[in-house]
Design a protein around this motif. Structure first.
Motif, PDB file in Angstrom:
ATOM      1  N   GLU A 212      37.421  21.270  31.225  1.00  0.00           N
ATOM      2  CA  GLU A 212      36.441  21.909  32.125  1.00  0.00           C
ATOM      3  C   GLU A 212      37.083  22.242  33.449  1.00  0.00           C
ATOM      4  O   GLU A 212      36.835  23.321  34.016  1.00  0.00           O
ATOM      5  N   LEU A 213      37.946  21.383  33.928  1.00  0.00           N
ATOM      6  CA  LEU A 213      38.631  21.642  35.191  1.00  0.00           C
ATOM      7  C   LEU A 213      39.572  22.837  35.041  1.00  0.00           C
ATOM      8  O   LEU A 213      39.645  23.707  35.923  1.00  0.00           O
ATOM      9  N   ARG A 214      40.261  22.873  33.893  1.00  0.00           N
ATOM     10  CA  ARG A 214      41.211  23.969  33.687  1.00  0.00           C
ATOM     11  C   ARG A 214      40.495  25.306  33.609  1.00  0.00           C
ATOM     12  O   ARG A 214      40.908  26.302  34.212  1.00  0.00           O
ATOM     13  N   GLU A 215      39.392  25.328  32.891  1.00  0.00           N
ATOM     14  CA  GLU A 215      38.642  26.563  32.769  1.00  0.00           C
ATOM     15  C   GLU A 215      38.066  26.989  34.132  1.00  0.00           C
ATOM     16  O   GLU A 215      38.040  28.186  34.453  1.00  0.00           O
ATOM     17  N   ALA A 216      37.603  26.039  34.884  1.00  0.00           N
ATOM     18  CA  ALA A 216      37.039  26.373  36.208  1.00  0.00           C
ATOM     19  C   ALA A 216      38.112  26.942  37.124  1.00  0.00           C
ATOM     20  O   ALA A 216      37.850  27.883  37.891  1.00  0.00           O
ATOM     21  N   CYS A 217      39.333  26.440  36.993  1.00  0.00           N
ATOM     22  CA  CYS A 217      40.410  26.956  37.845  1.00  0.00           C
ATOM     23  C   CYS A 217      40.776  28.379  37.444  1.00  0.00           C
ATOM     24  O   CYS A 217      40.983  29.252  38.302  1.00  0.00           O
ATOM     25  N   GLU A 218      40.817  28.630  36.123  1.00  0.00           N
ATOM     26  CA  GLU A 218      41.174  29.953  35.681  1.00  0.00           C
ATOM     27  C   GLU A 218      40.106  30.965  36.065  1.00  0.00           C
ATOM     28  O   GLU A 218      40.413  32.095  36.484  1.00  0.00           O
ATOM     29  N   THR A 219      38.864  30.557  35.960  1.00  0.00           N
ATOM     30  CA  THR A 219      37.779  31.455  36.338  1.00  0.00           C
ATOM     31  C   THR A 219      37.822  31.763  37.831  1.00  0.00           C
ATOM     32  O   THR A 219      37.641  32.906  38.273  1.00  0.00           O
ATOM     33  N   ALA A 220      38.071  30.767  38.609  1.00  0.00           N
ATOM     34  CA  ALA A 220      38.115  30.971  40.057  1.00  0.00           C
ATOM     35  C   ALA A 220      39.267  31.874  40.449  1.00  0.00           C
ATOM     36  O   ALA A 220      39.132  32.752  41.320  1.00  0.00           O
ATOM     37  N   LEU A 221      40.411  31.739  39.738  1.00  0.00           N
ATOM     38  CA  LEU A 221      41.550  32.569  40.079  1.00  0.00           C
ATOM     39  C   LEU A 221      41.282  34.029  39.714  1.00  0.00           C
ATOM     40  O   LEU A 221      41.634  34.958  40.464  1.00  0.00           O
ATOM     41  N   SER A 222      40.663  34.230  38.546  1.00  0.00           N
ATOM     42  CA  SER A 222      40.361  35.610  38.166  1.00  0.00           C
ATOM     43  C   SER A 222      39.395  36.255  39.133  1.00  0.00           C
ATOM     44  O   SER A 222      39.518  37.439  39.482  1.00  0.00           O
ATOM     45  N   ASP A 223      38.432  35.488  39.591  1.00  0.00           N
ATOM     46  CA  ASP A 223      37.479  36.033  40.566  1.00  0.00           C
ATOM     47  C   ASP A 223      38.172  36.377  41.866  1.00  0.00           C
ATOM     48  O   ASP A 223      37.885  37.422  42.487  1.00  0.00           O
ATOM     49  N   LEU A 224      39.075  35.552  42.271  1.00  0.00           N
ATOM     50  CA  LEU A 224      39.761  35.797  43.540  1.00  0.00           C
ATOM     51  C   LEU A 224      40.665  37.028  43.439  1.00  0.00           C
ATOM     52  O   LEU A 224      40.753  37.820  44.382  1.00  0.00           O
ATOM     53  N   LYS A 225      41.331  37.149  42.307  1.00  0.00           N
ATOM     54  CA  LYS A 225      42.207  38.310  42.156  1.00  0.00           C
ATOM     55  C   LYS A 225      41.392  39.590  42.109  1.00  0.00           C
ATOM     56  O   LYS A 225      41.814  40.631  42.604  1.00  0.00           O
ATOM     57  N   ALA A 226      40.198  39.478  41.497  1.00  0.00           N
ATOM     58  CA  ALA A 226      39.364  40.674  41.440  1.00  0.00           C
ATOM     59  C   ALA A 226      38.860  41.075  42.820  1.00  0.00           C
ATOM     60  O   ALA A 226      38.619  42.262  43.095  1.00  0.00           O
ATOM     61  N   LEU A 227      38.726  40.136  43.651  1.00  0.00           N
ATOM     62  CA  LEU A 227      38.224  40.420  45.000  1.00  0.00           C
ATOM     63  C   LEU A 227      39.335  40.656  46.001  1.00  0.00           C
ATOM     64  O   LEU A 227      39.069  40.833  47.197  1.00  0.00           O
ATOM     65  N   ARG A 228      40.610  40.647  45.505  1.00  0.00           N
ATOM     66  CA  ARG A 228      41.724  40.830  46.441  1.00  0.00           C
ATOM     67  C   ARG A 228      41.651  42.242  47.014  1.00  0.00           C
ATOM     68  O   ARG A 228      41.533  43.211  46.261  1.00  0.00           O
ATOM     69  N   PRO A 229      41.703  42.445  48.339  1.00  0.00           N
ATOM     70  CA  PRO A 229      41.578  43.767  48.952  1.00  0.00           C
ATOM     71  C   PRO A 229      42.792  44.614  48.668  1.00  0.00           C
ATOM     72  O   PRO A 229      43.897  44.122  48.441  1.00  0.00           O
TER      73      PRO A 229
END
Length: 1543
Positions: free
Chosen positions: A32-49
């Motif tokens: 669960e921790l690993r999946e949460a980290c991957e999800t958070a990273l994808s969201d951050l990259k998508a929001l990268r300006p």
């Protein structure tokens, strides 16, 4: 979660990537921790300006600061943003839960801490105040929970503990995260648990520091949120403006907002709620009980309690205005903190006890306005009980004293305690008990009770003394504005008091407080009396108006004062049969409504102890049952009051049975139920109810309400026994204090903030006695210099306070105590002096210097010590210079080196000199006391029989110079003291002393004479008076000679400035005139002669002010018996003075001194008469009077010369004398004859005769001449007095003086006869009548006496004949000088008295002759015959003249009848005479008298002869002289011719 900028996103990505890189994340349990980290990273990259936006952002001129400002704005989050926050935060939350992987947890915590610290993690929040909490945890709460849950207990990794602490501190103090309520408490609890559970000292310290920072932040935020910014006005500080308006605004909010929104869980802002919750939690943590027995210092319970108390202390010490004055926090302090203090305040754990005391001190310092009853409870039930209990340990007492010492520095606190407790009828005497306890400890009275070592005892004594000194310094500081330093200028002493004066108006009146304090004293004494004799105590309170006379008033009083009254005495008093009605009132005051039976019984028995007598208990229980049923009419348990009565009795018996140690077999529940069967009107009370009562009584005994611990004075030296005893007592104290704290939590007693200076006055009056005992014991019992310094400092403060409030008794007590400890008193041995005595000397000198204006009579003790100090210094110098055989040289050397050197130290010498030089700064009253004390000490020094010293006398002269510039009013009071002392000193037998006194007087006099003196002032006279006294009373010729020389020198140098002082100069010279040393007389006369000559010749007006004294002085010289030349010169100077008066009368008329009143110049006269009276009183009279004094005192030649000068002056200047002057003058002249009236025992017979024969005769003739010369004035003024003087002289046994007086009288009449009027003739006749009567010899006496007196009498008769009869009748008729023709009818009574006196003289002569013995000498008979014949002749001649005058017919007939009758008697007596000598005397008298009758006119002759015819014929028949026979024949022939018998 909000963020901006690529660098922030990169930080988040890096943190999450760090979590993914951990090797354990790949495990299944962390999926669960690993999946949460991957999800958070994808969201951050998508929001990268994109790069354009990055460049645009980097090119913005506003820069980071602008961006930061914009990011601080908190916009509303849309649902998409929430999802992003949730998904970004979720990895860190799951990582914190992986407690088995320390690396993951540490990394997650570190990342969260940095995100919050750098502002990358921001949460939205609702603006304050927050009304409600969301139902689901907010992100802030999840953040806190995640961080807090990372700590799972004692086994948590130490690095994780540190990261948790770091993260929590960052989160709670961040401005981007708002943590409240449970999350805040969770954060604090986590830090708290880490402190308790961690085994690492660094972690513990960090946890504790973290909690402190968190609490500081929470309460600082609360203060900031509570503060409201307002416009600043000039002259008003920001705090003043804020706290003036904030309460008003919040009151408006309270009134405007609906009440349902102001529930107890609602606060004005969320910060207040947070602070309240934290504070309450800490209070509850501090109240958790410790395990029984001695707690382990490392136990969680003890450490938890200590930490909570420390944090609470930090909160209180750093609290702001909002916390101190907000009702929420004040209520929390009352409800939680004060109760916690009551439980921890008697703890055996020193850390807990010390922290409790520190909290109490903080409350007292900052919150006393809101905690009046709580402070009283803590003081009375805990602090003072610990100090007074014998079982409490030294450490506990020490910490209490330490805590008290911390508050004794604050004057406001000290005064407030007294005003609010000792001056409150309902409160305990906190201040009084506190000072008493400190005094006892300072004296070491509880050395055995506390079991302390000597070193501990000394430290305790020192600390208690410090506390007492702090209290006294606070009192001195409080009333410093009332103190005037004599050595400061008026401007320096005049402090600005406007602010304090304004504040005083709103404070309590000290007078009213003193009345309350007095009333409280009466109340406490009555309560004390009640404990021994209740009836007597109540009567005392009634008599003093504390309790009313009615039973209801007494019942109310018993309820009101139940906590202070003795419980046993109260029970006995209520149970008395005569107090039955009172007991009914007492019970009726209790409300048992809606109370269960046992609770009501507890309430009833809580305020008194049941008496031991069964009847008394029965009456009390009967009334209780009745009142309980009455208050609960709806209850269905008891059918009647009888059931309640029986059950009450049963419950009391049950309590005794179950809880008495004397009862071995306890009552069971079944037995209790059985005993109470059928008591409810033959029915049973429900067994369940009775069983419940049994269980309650078994678990909780019915007791009286908690009261103050009764001090156990039993000395217990065994440590275990003392510990057990203290444990029992401390439990009782804690329970009592806790109950009182809980009951007082809802009270809001008014607290008075003291402002007035006079509050210190009753405080000092209350405590001075124990303080005196304490400081005295401290000085006497130890040589420890710290104790000595503290005691001396305390005494100095006490003296200052006594001086400020003018407490004479208290001031004298402390001054005398301090003087005794100097060892400089009479009975002290200077050789025993030690360092503490030297310090006492310094203190005494300091007090004299600073408080001189207030010392009054205490100056005497100080001056005695200063005198003895000088003597000790003298002994030291003598001991240094040499030794005698009475003392071992080594011992003397040690004495000199140790103490005398200190006494001779320059600092002490300078300090003593400063007292004398500073005397010029003392006020008018103080300087008089200063001089008085110095004079008294000087008397003792000079009067010493073994060691005469002049130290004080020298200092007296010195300070006289220092104070020379004082105003005359003050100097007059000073010199009244100093002058009397110089009188005494100047007459001492020791010539060294006397010489110094006279010389000092001269120097001081010259100083004052240089200043001069205005008219009508008399300070010179007062100042120079000691010279006169010394001259009069000193027996040493050398001293008297020195006095004269000093005066002569002053006259030579300062004569132009002498005014009123001339009186003293002349008086002193007058005393010298009678000295038996010729040189003194000559010197003083020489000076006096120079003064009189110079001043008279220079026409100095100043002499008129002392003219009388000048003449008096000259008269004294004139009376000198040794130097006749001096006497003669003095008489000539007196004559010059008379000439001066005559030539300068206008100066005496316009005399600059006080004028004579009208009454002094004989009646109501005008100003001219008053002025003329001044000429007489101040000019002529002194001259004439002193001349008369010279006459009375001097030898013959001097008095003759003086008499001559006197009458020369009168004759020369008498024409200007007024009538009343003459009267005074003749009174003075008559004094000359006073010497003749003295008893011969006082004068030798020769001197007496010489005085009579010379001076009196001379004065008599001179007085007559003056009278004749100034007859027209004197006849109206002094004739009567002059005739009285003649009469006195005639009556004297000295024949010469008598004859001179008769001659003067005859001369006076003969000289002034033609000028006499009717009144004058009447006085002459009366004088003759009285003189004849007084000089007549009535009984036979010694020959010489008879002869002398008869001669005088004959002279009087002769003068009477000469004055009242005319030798040539016809010539007298022609000249019209017949005296009786001018008499008015009213004066004929005086004439009759004269005739009766002559007749009486005749009859008395016959009587004397009849009783004269036959063998008496012929001389005696002959002289008596002359008296009788002269008296008869004088009477007959006067009657003949009266009968032949033209008097009114009624007087004429009576006189003729009287004449005929007396002539018949005379002729009959003549015919009976047989003695030839006597017959011859009568022949001559009758021949002359009958010849007068023969010349009568015809009618009168016939009238007289009708009665005499036969007697004439009888005369012819006996052998008579030829002349008488011839006259008789002619009378018969005329009869024959008139009747024509020859024809």
């Amino acid at each position: 979660m909000l963020y901006a900028g690529s660098w922030k996103m990169l930080f988040l990505e890096k943190a999450i990537e760090n979590l993914l890189q951990d090797k354990d994340v790949k495990r299944a349990q962390y999926q669960e921790l690993r999946e949460a980290c991957e999800t958070a990273l994808s969201d951050l990259k998508a929001l990268r300006p994109n790069p354009e936006s990055t460049e645009s952002e980097s090119g913005n001129n506003n820069g980071p600061a602008e961006s930061s400002v914009k990011s601080s704005i908190l916009p509303e989050l849309d649902p998409t943003a929430l999802i992003q926050v949730e998904r970004t935060f979720r990895p860190f939350e799951l990582a914190c839960q992986a407690t088995k992987n320390a690396r993951l947890v540490i990394s997650a915590l570190d990342s969260l801490q940095k995100l919050v610290a750098y502002g990358h993690l921001r949460f939205s929040h609702t603006p304050l105040p927050l009304a409600v909490s969301p139902q689901h945890p907010s992100l802030e709460d999840r953040l806190v929970n995640a961080v807090a849950n990372a700590f799972s207990g004692p086994h948590t990794d130490e690095q994780i503990q540190l990261q948790v602490l770091k993260a929590l501190l960052t989160i709670l103090t961040s401005s981007n995260v708002r943590v409240h309520d449970n999350s805040l408490l969770l954060s604090v609890r986590t830090c708290y648990n880490i402190y308790l559970a961690s085994r690492n000292i660094i972690n513990q310290t960090t946890a504790k520091a973290t909690m402190s920072q968190i609490l500081n932040y929470v309460f600082s935020a609360m203060e900031s949120a509570s503060a409201v910014q307002f416009p600043h006005y000039e002259g008003q500080t920001d705090d003043e403006a804020r706290w003036m308006v904030v309460p008003i605004l919040w009151d408006l909010v309270d009134n405007l907002v609906q009440r349902e929104f102001l529930s107890p869980e609602m606060y004005r802002n969320m910060m207040q709620r947070d602070a309240y919750l934290v504070f309450r939690s800490l209070c509850k943590l501090s109240m958790k009980p410790l395990p029984e027995g001695t707690p382990d210092p490392k136990s969680h319970e003890l450490r938890s309690k200590i930490l909570s108390l420390e944090l609470l202390l930090s909160i209180l010490q750093n609290s702001g205005h909002a916390f101190q004055h907000n009702d929420i926090f004040v209520s929390a302090i009352k409800s939680y903190l004060c109760v916690a203090l009551s439980q921890n305040g008697v703890s055996n754990v020193s850390e807990v006890f010390e922290l409790s005391l520190a909290l109490f001190i903080s409350l007292l310092t900052k919150y006393r306005v809101h905690l009046k009853p709580q402070i009283e409870i803590f003081f009375k039930e805990i602090c003072l009980n610990i100090l007074e209990a014998s079982s409490s340990s030294f450490e506990q007492k020490w910490m209490v004293v330490q805590g008290i010492g911390n508050i004794c520095h604050d004057a406001q606190i000290v005064i407030d305690i007294f005003v609010n407790y000792d001056c409150d009828l309902e409160a305990a005497n906190i201040f009084e008990r506190l000072v008493d306890d400190l005094s006892k400890l300072a004296q070491g009275k509880q050395a055995y009770e506390i079991g302390a070592t000597p070193n501990q005892l000394m430290q305790m004594r020192i600390r208690c003394l410090e506390c007492l000194c702090f209290i006294l310094k606070c009192m001195v500081e409080w009333c410093k504005e009332m103190y005037v330093n004599p050595h400061l200028t008026e401007k320096e002493n005049n402090l600005e008091t406007t602010e304090s004066e304004e504040s005083e108006l709103a404070s309590e009146d000290p007078t009213q407080l003193e009345k309350v304090k007095q009333r409280k004293f009466v109340l406490e004494y009555g309560i004390k009396l009640f404990s021994h004799k209740p009836g007597k105590g109540i009567k005392y309170l009634m008599d003093n108006g504390i309790v009313g006379k009615a039973d209801k008033d007494v019942a109310i009083f018993l309820h009101k004062e139940c906590n202070r009254l003795d419980k046993t005495a109260a029970g006995e008093y209520l149970g008395e049969l005569e107090n039955k009605e009172l007991m009914y009132y007492y019970v009726d005051e209790i409300n048992f409504a809606d109370m269960d039976f046992v609770s009501a019984l507890r309430l009833f028995l809580g305020n008194f102890r049941l008496p031991g007598e069964a009847q008394k208990i029965d009456r009390l229980m009967e009334k209780f049952a009745s009142r309980y049923v009455e208050c609960n009419p709806t209850q269905k348990l008891f059918k009647s009051a009888d059931a309640a009565y029986v059950l009450a009795y049963s419950v009391i018996m049950l309590t005794t049975d179950l809880h008495s140690s004397n009862v071995k077999k306890k009552m069971t529940k079944e037995e209790f139920l059985k005993n109470n069967k059928g008591i409810n009107d033959s029915e049973d009370i429900p067994p369940e109810y009775l069983g419940k009562i049994y269980d309650e009584i078994a678990s909780n005994e019915i007791k009286m309400k908690g009261t103050s611990l009764a001090n156990n004075k039993l000395v217990i030296t065994d440590l275990k026994q003392r510990t057990l005893l203290w444990n029992r007592e401390s439990e009782s104290i804690s329970q009592t204090a806790g109950a009182l704290m809980e009951s007082a939590s809802s009270r809001c007693d008014a607290f008075t903030s003291a402002k007035r200076l006079d509050h210190v006055k009753p405080m000092f009056k209350l405590i001075w006695s124990p303080l005196l005992a304490t400081f005295s014991v401290g000085l006497q019992s130890t040589d420890d210099m710290i104790v000595v310094q503290l005691c001396l400092e305390g005494i100095r403060c006490c003296i200052r306070l006594a001086n400020i409030f003018h407490f004479t008794l208290e001031r004298n007590a402390f001054i005398q105590a301090l003087a005794r400890f100097t060892l400089l008193t009479e009975n002290s041995n200077v050789k025993e002096m030690r360092s503490k005595n030297i310090e006492a000397i310094k203190t005494l000198i300091s007090v004299a210097h600073t408080d001189g204006n207030y010392l009054e009579h205490s100056w005497l003790d100080i001056m005695k010590c200063i005198s003895q100090l000088e003597y000790a210094q003298l002994l030291g110098s003598l001991s240094t210079n040499g030794s005698d055989g009475s003392m071992d040289p080594n011992a003397r050397l040690n004495l000199v080196n140790d103490m005398t050197s200190e006494a001779n130290s320059q600092s002490i010498i300078v300090a003593v000199d400063r007292i004398f030089t500073g005397s010029k700064n003392l006020n008018g009253n103080a300087i008089v006391h200063f001089f008085t004390a110095l004079c008294d000490v000087s008397k003792e020094e000079i009067g010493s029989k073994t060691n005469v010293r002049m130290y004080s006398l020298i200092k007296l002269v010195e300070i006289s110079y220092y104070n020379m510039e004082r105003i005359r009013l003050e100097w007059s009071r000073i010199w009244h003291v100093v002058g009397n002392h110089f009188n005494l000193v100047g007459c001492k037998d020791d010539q060294n002393v006397s010489f110094f006194a006279v010389d000092s007087l001269k120097q001081l006099s010259l100083k004052f004479l240089e200043k001069g003196e205005l008219q009508n002032f008399h300070f010179q006279k007062d100042f120079l008076r000691p010279f006169e006294f010394i001259m009069k009373n000193n027996k040493s010729p050398q001293i008297r000679d020195m006095v004269i020389r000093c005066l002569s020198q002053m006259i030579q140098s300062q004569s132009q400035n002498i005014k009123s002082g001339w009186k003293n100069f002349f008086a002193t010279f007058g005393l010298a005139a009678s000295d038996d040393v010729e040189s003194i007389v000559a010197l003083s006369h020489q000076t006096t002669q120079r003064i009189v000559t110079k001043l008279i010749s220079d026409n100095k007006l100043v002499l008129k002010e002392s003219f009388q004294d000048c003449v008096k002085c000259l008269s004294e010289f004139a009376c000198n018996q040794m130097l006749q030349d001096v006497a003669m010169e003095s008489l000539q100077l007196i004559r010059k003075c008379a000439e001066f008066v005559n030539n300068h009368q206008e100066q005496f008329e316009n005399f600059p001194g006080p004028r004579l009143s009208s009454s002094q110049v004989n009646g109501d006269q005008d100003e001219h008469a008053i002025a003329r009276g001044n000429v007489w009183i101040r000019g002529w009279f002194p001259v004439l009077f002193e001349l008369s004094c010279v006459i009375n005192k001097s030898k013959l030649d001097i008095r003759t010369r003086s008499l001559t000068i006197l009458f020369d002056i009168v004759k020369q200047h008498g024409q200007s004398f007024e009538e009343n002057w003459w009267r005074d003058l003749y009174q003075v002249l008559f004094r000359i004859f006073e010497v003749g009236k003295f008893d011969l025992n006082d004068l030798s017979l020769r001197d007496h005769r010489e005085w009579i024969d010379t001076t009196c005769n001379h004065a008599l003739y001179a007085m007559t001449d003056v009278f004749s010369e100034f007859y027209d004035v004197l006849v109206r003024v002094v004739l009567t007095d002059l005739l009285s003087q003649y009469q006195w002289c005639i009556q004297q046994p000295n024949e010469q003086l008598s004859k001179s007086a008769i001659s003067c009288f005859q001369t006076l009449v003969a000289t002034n006869q033609n000028r006499m009027d009717q009144r004058t003739f009447a006085l002459i006749i009366s004088f003759l009548s009285e003189t004849i009567k007084d000089t007549s010899v009535t009984v036979y006496q010694d020959e010489d006496i008879v002869v002398g007196r008869v001669h005088v009498h004959l002279d009087v008769l002769e003068v009477s004949m000469n004055v009242l009869t005319s030798t040539d009748y016809g010539q007298a008729m022609e000249e019209g000088h017949l005296w009786f023709e001018i008499l008015i009818p009213e004066h004929f009574e005086v004439l009759r008295k004269l005739l009766r006196s002559l007749e009486q003289s005749f009859n008395e002569s016959k009587t004397v002759l009849e009783v004269t013995p036959m063998g008496s000498r012929k001389r005696d008979v002959s002289i008596m015959v002359k008296q009788e014949t002269k008296a008869a002749e004088c009477l007959l001649l006067i009657l003949i003249e009266l009968c032949t005058s033209n008097l009114p017919s009624e007087y004429q007939k009576s006189l003729e009848k009287y004449f005929v009758g007396f002539l018949v008697d005379v002729l009959g007596y003549f015919l009976s005479i047989t003695a030839k000598t006597q017959q011859e005397q009568w022949d001559r008298m009758l021949s002359s008298t009958l010849g007068q009758v023969l010349a009568f006119q015809e009618s009168m002759f016939l009238s007289v002869m009708s009665s005499l015819y036969n007697l004439i014929c009888d005369i012819l028949s006996i052998g008579v002289s030829k002349d008488l026979r011839s006259v008789a024949c002619q009378m018969l022939k005329r009869i024959g011719a008139l009747y024509d018998i020859p024809k």
